[in-house]
Scaffold this active site. Structure first.
Site, PDB file in Angstrom:
ATOM      1  CE  LYS A   1      -4.246  -1.940   0.682  1.00 59.82           C
ATOM      2  NZ  LYS A   1      -5.563  -2.074   1.167  1.00 59.82           N
TER       3      LYS A   1
ATOM      4  CE  LYS B   1      -7.792 -10.248  -3.389  1.00 58.64           C
ATOM      5  NZ  LYS B   1      -8.123 -10.012  -1.980  1.00 58.64           N
TER       6      LYS B   1
ATOM      7  CE  LYS C   1     -13.675  -4.262  -0.707  1.00 59.61           C
ATOM      8  NZ  LYS C   1     -12.438  -4.092   0.049  1.00 59.61           N
TER       9      LYS C   1
END
Ligand code: ATP
Ligand code: LTN
Length: 336
Positions: free
Chosen positions: A115, A199, A202
């Site tokens: 992140k 994967k 969202k």
């Protein structure tokens, strides 16, 4: 233990729109757990603040997530569904635990590294101490089990380390949580429709890779039509066929059929028809979910009532742990 039941704790961040992966891999499998466990499901809105949010959108998204939990079938009377930010004990315990967490440990967290690289312009301290807040979430409720995906395993490990470290000094204050591993057919990992090695997520930039829970019929059909498959024309599950395998997983999950049953059903069927069948299976699951969500969204006072009740219930258990922790640490008690 609460009323002879072991405690189970989990939740999702209130960021982004949930995908079919979140639903089939997590939410759907949570629905019956309350039969065996005392369940707490948080809307993790404090965690969402590690990334900049637009206030009006954020408020809606957080409430929508809570509504979606209920629309998906989590019974709000039998499960404690609540907002993390409504129970101040989370932030408080997070501070206390941060004094028992080493910078070196946090530096090793892969989610932090990922992140921080992705949001290089906003590597805030909250992003760094994210796992401490998550530890506080779990430990406040003395959770025995935490259903989380693979990506969160490291955070559960650090939670256990912090709890053990604390218990070694102050005695048995915290229950040491374990990952909850569901039945094998549960928790299917759903891959991106555009890149089946990745994967479904969202936050994927390519929206065609993900089916969002609120996608309408036409969008779902279009996305499945475009889904990446392969050049032979056999509907079969196998490592050499990630796209088709992913579609079979989705089909099986939505229809509660095994992969073998699904393979048999599509034996000799072309990819075009197969994709349409998968799209229809998804629509038959998401359609009713969307209707229930729309209905609940209009029931403002019902949802408000649930929020109030469950906030209180969560606070009751959380404060019990927090009081114990403060006492152990030697913080001065308030005179009565
Ligand atoms: P983000 O893209 O913001 O990182 P995400 O879509 O990967 O989010 P999380 O919020 O990290 O989802 O996860 C919520 C829950 O959904 C977790 O329990 C996670 O394991 C599960 N989950 C997320 N994506 C999938 C997927 N593609 N297949 C199965 N389960 C998933
Ligand atoms: N980090 C988790 C969300 C989360 C969580 C928790 C999950 C925050 N606190 C406590 C389980 C228990 C995620 O991103 N999926």
């Amino acid at each position: 233990m609460i009323d002879d039941k072991k405690v189970l704790y989990s939740g999702m961040q209130a960021t982004g729109n949930l995908t079919l992966g979140n639903y089939l891999g997590a939410l759907k499998n949570w629905l019956t757990l309350n039969e065996e466990y005392e369940c707490f499901w948080g809307v993790m809105d404090l965690h969402s603040l590690t990334v900049r949010q637009v206030p009006a959108d954020f408020r809606k998204k957080a409430r929508n997530l809570l509504t979606l939990y209920i629309a998906a079938g989590l019974d709000p009377v039998k499960n404690c569904i609540y907002f993390q930010s409504h129970v101040p004990a989370h932030a408080e315990l997070s501070w206390l635990l941060s004094c028992f967490t080493y910078v070196g440990e946090l530096n090793r967290m892969t989610q932090y590294k990922e992140k921080a690289a992705k949001h290089a312009d906003n590597v805030n301290a909250g992003l760094f101490t994210y796992p401490v807040l998550m530890a506080a979430d779990i430990l406040l409720y003395q959770a025995d089990f935490v259903p989380v995906g693979k990506d969160q395993k490291q955070h559960l490990e650090i939670t256990r380390d912090i709890a053990e470290r604390f218990n070694n000094i102050y005695g048995d204050v915290f229950t040491i949580p374990e990952p909850y591993i569901g039945k094998e057919e549960e928790g299917a990992k759903i891959m991106s429709l555009q890149d089946p090695e990745k994967k479904m997520s969202k936050s994927d930039e390519n929206v065609n890779g993900s089916i969002f829970l609120m996608d309408d019929r036409d969008t779902i059909v279009r996305k499945f039509k475009r889904a990446v498959t392969d050049s032979d024309a056999e509907v079969r599950y196998g490592e050499d066929k990630p796209g088709v395998s992913n579609l079979l997983t989705i089909y099986g999950s939505c229809t509660n059929k095994s992969i073998q049953e699904a393979e048999k059903e599509f034996d000799g069927v072309g990819y075009g028809d197969f994709k349409m069948a998968v799209a229809e299976a998804v629509i038959s699951v998401l359609g009713p979910l969307q209707e229930e969500f729309a209905r609940l969204q209009k029931e403002k006072s019902f949802i408000d009532g649930i929020i109030k009740e469950n906030d209180e219930k969560a606070a009751y258990f959380a404060n019990k742990t927090l009081r114990k922790v403060k006492k152990k640490l030697g913080l001065t008690e308030k005179p009565r």
